[in-house]
Design a protein around this motif. Structure first.
Motif, short mmCIF file in Angstrom:
data_model
loop_
_atom_site.label_atom_id
_atom_site.label_comp_id
_atom_site.label_asym_id
_atom_site.label_seq_id
_atom_site.Cartn_x
_atom_site.Cartn_y
_atom_site.Cartn_z
N GLY B 34 28.37 74.09 52.43
CA GLY B 34 28.62 74.74 51.15
C GLY B 34 27.95 74.04 49.99
O GLY B 34 27.21 73.07 50.17
N PRO B 35 28.19 74.54 48.76
CA PRO B 35 27.54 73.98 47.57
C PRO B 35 27.98 72.54 47.30
O PRO B 35 28.99 72.08 47.84
CB PRO B 35 27.99 74.91 46.45
CG PRO B 35 29.21 75.59 46.98
CD PRO B 35 29.09 75.63 48.45
N GLN B 36 27.25 71.87 46.43
CA GLN B 36 27.49 70.46 46.15
C GLN B 36 28.93 70.23 45.66
O GLN B 36 29.57 69.25 46.05
CB GLN B 36 26.49 69.96 45.10
CG GLN B 36 26.47 68.44 44.94
CD GLN B 36 26.14 67.72 46.26
OE1 GLN B 36 25.28 68.16 47.02
NE2 GLN B 36 26.86 66.64 46.56
N ALA B 37 29.46 71.15 44.85
CA ALA B 37 30.82 70.97 44.30
C ALA B 37 31.82 70.84 45.43
O ALA B 37 32.71 69.98 45.41
CB ALA B 37 31.18 72.14 43.40
N MET B 38 31.68 71.69 46.43
CA MET B 38 32.58 71.63 47.58
C MET B 38 32.44 70.29 48.30
O MET B 38 33.43 69.66 48.66
CB MET B 38 32.26 72.74 48.57
CG MET B 38 32.92 74.07 48.24
SD MET B 38 32.79 75.20 49.64
CE MET B 38 33.63 76.63 48.94
N GLN B 39 31.18 69.89 48.51
CA GLN B 39 30.95 68.65 49.25
C GLN B 39 31.54 67.45 48.51
O GLN B 39 32.07 66.53 49.13
CB GLN B 39 29.45 68.44 49.47
CG GLN B 39 28.85 69.54 50.35
CD GLN B 39 27.38 69.25 50.68
OE1 GLN B 39 26.98 68.11 50.80
NE2 GLN B 39 26.61 70.32 50.83
#
Lengths: 737, 737
Positions: B34-39
């Protein structure tokens, strides 16, 4: 002194207690009833209570007659000559005797309930009136009212057991006295049968009315407790009488009766030993439980004269003074009884100490257990100690943490309860063993008789404890009467102080009842094993020497016994919830359809709420009651006589612990609310967090949750535990295979 | 087929399961994160979880080493030649072996916890990422992540028991195989010792964070669940992993290990019979439990390929499909194993039916019990049935009636639980008896072996159940990651659907664990009695033929056992309350001192809350853990070996019932809240009573109360019950007098 001469004290103490109760009742009834407004409320309460008791006892009466007939028929069929513990009476004679004993026990139990209520609905208004003048006078009125109930219930139990014992030949001496204890077990069964329904019906009524009235009045409409605009208030006040007074009266009646009979059955073994050893008056071992309780009753009469104090004194101290006098005199009575009645003609116990000294020690263990539980309950339910403060602190973060904290406290109370009971059982058993009562098979039966003596020691103070208990609902009701009749603020203040004390005394009684039930449990299932083995000996069957948990049917029966305790409580608690919801719906309807209620121009329809509650409570008590009676019978029939003993023992353990959790948890929640209301809870800056704060609202939630725990399910569990024991005792022949 | 050939399946199934788990793990790890925010969120969660597990396992590791040394020394001292079950190894050799077995069990148990967590903290973000696209993909990721844990934990338990059994000479045949089961009991003790602390520490952490975060966020500050402005949110998300994944992994590891060892000890009796009767491969009776579980593991591998479905399908159906495949294949495996391994050389059971058929029947009872509990739990905790609706309805009149109703439901669930367990025990015991396994003393030992086979039948599906269980926290966490990283609404919607399913699967697992614990209980204390009697035979002592409840020390020990269950739960629940309050205080401080948090201009100090929770949870787990370990040892030392058996049995009954109350009550409260949130609750006019209503607030209170019940105290009780059994098994020589 001669042992048979000492037996005369049984009718003397019984009649003296009745006479003293009449004296107290006349004293209370002669007192000022206060202004007309108070009398009007009190009359309304009395009418509601009378109506409930009449309808409830009609239902119970029918059930009891049915029960008596069924038991009579069953016993007639199963107690054949080769099975009966008294072969000469096998078949119909035994069936009829057991049926009659059941009915007499049931009638006495009902009478106990009625007596408790009769005087409490008359003492409430007089306590309220006295509170307009003096604390000490109010304490005296309430305590004397409570004592009427205490004396009559205990005297009825003493005279009832003695009477039926005499009627069945128990005074004849020799074999007749030996046989009689087995003939009267029906009395205990009848008593617990009625007590179960009385406690359930009354418990559901009182808490449904309390919960319903609080939720719809205090929380929804924002009006004070006991406000006359709330249509459920009269039902709530009626509930104090039918639940706490009538229910608890029947509960303690059956406790003392059943435990007394169990102790007498164990006395039979000692009787046989005394007879073969040629000791004087072997019958004394069977009469011992009745005599020791008679001394307790006399001790309590004396203690009544010590209930006096100063206006500025804590009312609890006044009551405690009387309790300690009762305990001290009971020690003396216990010493006399054991010394005179346990005459072994010179035979000694361990270390060459006389037999009676060892049993005197066992009796002291019982009295000490009673005192211990008074303090344990105080620690867990009074605001001066850690548990209640912890719950009050947890209320700061809302109702969820209040509930979590209360459950943790309730669970925690099982620790000191179980340890105390364990010590009492092992100590009294050990002391009894030292007495060296060895039967012809070479078995030392002294240990179990030691626990019986401890139980009897504990029961010596029952009349006083019951008086303190009934003090609770009388003062609670007096407060309601004062508020409802809009009496002077000073009167309400005094009744509030007494009500707080009453909360403590009510909690103490439950702790006492549970502790005595646990001691008695061991005694009652030893009586069951004795009865099974008497039957097996007659029949030539295999003796029951062990209740083996490693046997799969015993284990499963034990599992079902422990489950029954939860399931029964679930039904009782749900019954309160269901009934409360119908009350809420009705009161809401009245607020909506009778807009004049709020400005006092319209009178709410109190009678309708009383009627709804009565019908609902009577309907709801049937299922849990039926489950409690049917489950042990079904398990006994399916899994046999060893398994049912396992169910009885583990069911007792589970019941005692769950009742402890429910009683103490509920009491702690109640007093955490009172702790906040009295302004003891502070925030970080040291400001008082008092009434009308979110923390107080959270504590009210906890209090409400605790209501059905401590006043419906918990006390009903006491009765359930005894009922298990009396059912198995009476129906033992049915389960033997 | 030959029985010894079939034994080869044990390492094959174990290694196959490990290989399959690695395949699944690689598959999950290769997926989109998923996107960086999720990571970023996921990384923060992983760091917090790693930090907690590292510190927790350091503490537990030290305790385990200490425990191993103490046990080794104690066994060396007490297991003298005349006492030891394997005289040749008496003294130090046995002490060292037991200490090592304890340590290996402890290490495997810790590894199970770490494995469960390692994969779950990596699956959560991938599930959240998959939820941005597809339900089925998200289900697959979460279920595969869960299955990694399920397979590795069960394989570790299988290979661990088999390995230590082999190391101690179990594969040698004859006497060596006969002796080995007694040498490996330390393994079970080590496993349950670690599981207790893992479950307690994790359970306290997760629920303290959950309760604290909800109270201070949702209720006080009025911001949504998992909102990034709440400093406690990361701790809450960490909690899902360390409690539900790591804790449950260790819990089920020790369950399967301890029950397996118990069944092998019972197999020794059958082995002796087979040997004296000259049946082929007598060792097969000891290996049977390992082989039957291997088939269960293979069945679960196959079932993984059936976890597929349509986008619009109810995700629960997809999971159920796999469960039924596992069950069906397990029936086949059970038939093969009983047929091949229970070769009696032509000797028949009752009605001339072959022995293996009777035991196959007993195994089916176990599988049927598993299915029954899946449905029972659904009935009591799913919104489609009466209990949850009743609680939701009761919420209309506020939190108090919600709580009362939930307690009534929780208590009620014991009924069907106890009845089902009772039927399963009696049926499997009866079927086993019909097999006519009669030993040299003339005792039919088939009955108890029948319950062992039923337990093993039930455990066949463990890997699948554990996979479904871990599915729960993974989806719960995925929802948190989605909310926290402010992902698309669609993703959150899908994770919410999966989370609801996860709630059901988590509840099912607890029902399954409790039912298997009850069946196993009977097996484990039969193993204890076998061990005591082996020692007594060597020593020439009196055999333990009965655990007699009518014996006062047995009764008191039983009372203490039942009390322990409440007291332990009280400590666990209070620990959650205490820890939650310190979280609340910290978050309030951050809101006060960092005003930018509310408008997202300041980042809350998540790490500080994680740190506070970690330290508090580790501190708070020590007391309940110590009480659980010390009480049975103290009772055994004080009251002896028969009394401790009574404590074990009645403690098990009480523990199973209280865990049922806590698990199901908590689950029902949780789903009553969800029922209201999904708009199913209607008022009298048929309008929806949904979120943000007083009824919903009341249901949130119930849900919060249920949290420590169902996720801290309840699951810890499962472990407590097993721990009682393994402690008594290992320390038996210490208690014999």
């Amino acid at each position: 002194m001669d042992a048979s001469a000492l037996q005369v004290i049984i009718p003397i103490a019984g009649i003296a207690a009745v006479a003293f109760a009449i004296y107290l009742a006349r004293d209370v009834l002669s007192r000022d009833k206060g202004p007309q407004a108070m009398q009007d409320v009190a009359d309304t309460i009395r009418e509601g209570a009378d109506a409930f008791i009449r309808r409830q006892y009609q239902t119970i009466g029918i059930l009891a007659v049915l029960g008596a007939v069924i038991i009579g028929v069953v016993i007639t069929i199963v107690e054949t000559k080769d099975v009966a513990d008294v072969p000469d009476l096998a078949g119909a004679p035994l069936g009829i005797r057991t049926g009659i004993a059941f009915l007499v026990g049931a009638v006495c139990s009902m009478a106990s309930g009625i007596i408790g209520m009769y005087i409490s609905v008359r003492s409430n208004v007089r306590t309220a009136a006295a509170a307009r003048r003096s604390v000490v006078e109010a304490v005296q009125v309430a305590m004397r009212g409570g004592a009427v109930s205490g004396f009559l219930v205990v005297a009825l139990s003493l005279l009832g057991v003695w009477g039926i014992f005499a009627a069945y030949g128990g005074l004849g001496g020799g074999q007749a006295t030996h046989d009689a204890p087995f003939l009267i077990v029906g009395f205990g069964f009848g008593a617990s049968f009625v007590a179960l329904f009385a406690q359930l019906g009354g418990g559901i009524y009182t808490k449904a009315a309390d919960v319903g009235s609080d939720l719809v009045g205090k929380i929804e409409a924002g009006i004070p407790e006991d406000d006359p605009r709330n249509a459920a208030v009269i039902a709530d006040l009626v509930g104090d009488n039918v639940g706490d007074c009538a229910g608890r009266g029947a509960d303690l009646f059956e406790s003392t009766a059943a435990e007394n009979i169990g102790a007498m059955i164990l006395g039979v073994a000692a009787f046989t030993i005394a007879q073969t050893s040629g000791w004087p008056h072997p019958e004394a071992w069977i009469f011992f439980p009745l005599v020791v309780r008679s001394f307790g009753l006399l001790a309590t009469i004396v203690s009544m004269f010590f209930i006096r104090g100063r206006e500025d004194e804590n009312p609890m101290n006044i009551l405690n003074r009387g309790y300690w006098v009762t305990t001290a005199l009971s020690v003396v009575g216990l010493a006399i009884t054991t010394n005179v009645m346990m005459n072994t003609g010179g035979a000694l116990g361990a270390n060459n100490i006389p037999v009676w000294v060892w049993f005197f020690g066992a009796g002291l263990v019982g009295l000490a257990t009673s005192v211990a539980f008074v303090y344990i309950t105080q620690y867990y339910t009074a605001g001066t100690f850690r548990p209640v403060r912890e719950i009050a602190e947890a209320s700061k973060t809302g109702p969820a943490t209040n509930i979590i904290s209360g459950v943790a406290v309730g669970f925690e109370t099982t620790f000191v309860t179980a340890i105390s009971i364990g010590i009492a059982l092992i100590a009294s058993h050990w002391l009894g063993e030292q007495a060296h009562l060895v039967n012809q098979q070479g078995t030392n039966v002294g240990g179990i008789f030691g626990t019986a003596v401890a139980t009897m020691g504990m029961l010596m103070t029952t009349a006083y404890i019951l008086a303190m208990d009934t003090f609770g609902p009388i003062t609670d009701n007096a407060g309601g009467v004062a508020e409802f009749s809009r009496a002077e603020a000073g009167a309400r203040e005094i009744t509030d102080r007494l009500d707080a004390v009453g909360n403590t005394t009510k909690a103490l009684t439950k702790g006492y009842a549970i502790a005595s039930a646990s001691l008695a449990a061991f005694l009652l299932f030893s009586a069951y094993i004795d009865k099974v083995n008497l039957i097996q000996t007659n029949r030539g069957g295999v003796l029951l020497t062990s209740v083996n948990l490693a046997n799969v049917s015993v284990f499963v029966a034990a599992l079902i016994g422990a489950m029954l305790v939860y399931f029964f409580s679930s039904l009782a608690i749900r019954a309160v919830g269901t009934t409360a919801q119908s009350i809420i719906v009705e009161v809401r309807r009245q607020f909506r359809e009778m807009p004049g209620i709020m400005d006092y121009t319209q009178r709410p329809d109190y009678a309708r709420v009383v009627d709804i509650t009565t019908r609902a409570a009577l309907r709801e008590m049937v299922l849990p009651g039926a489950v409690a009676v049917a489950t042990p019978i079904a398990v006994g029939l399916l899994l046999g006589h060893e398994a049912i003993a396992g169910m009885l023992m583990v069911g007792t353990i589970a019941g005692v612990l769950l009742a402890t959790v429910l009683n103490n948890g509920g009491g702690a929640w109640d007093n955490a609310k009172k702790y906040i209301e009295s302004g003891h809870l502070l925030d970080e800056q040291g400001n008082v967090i008092g009434k009308k704060t979110p923390a107080h609202a959270a504590a009210v939630v906890g209090d409400t949750v605790g209501d059905p725990f401590k006043d419906t399910a918990g006390p009903s569990l006491h009765v359930l535990v005894k009922l298990l024991a009396t059912i198995t005792l009476v129906l033992a022949p049915l389960f033997i295979r």
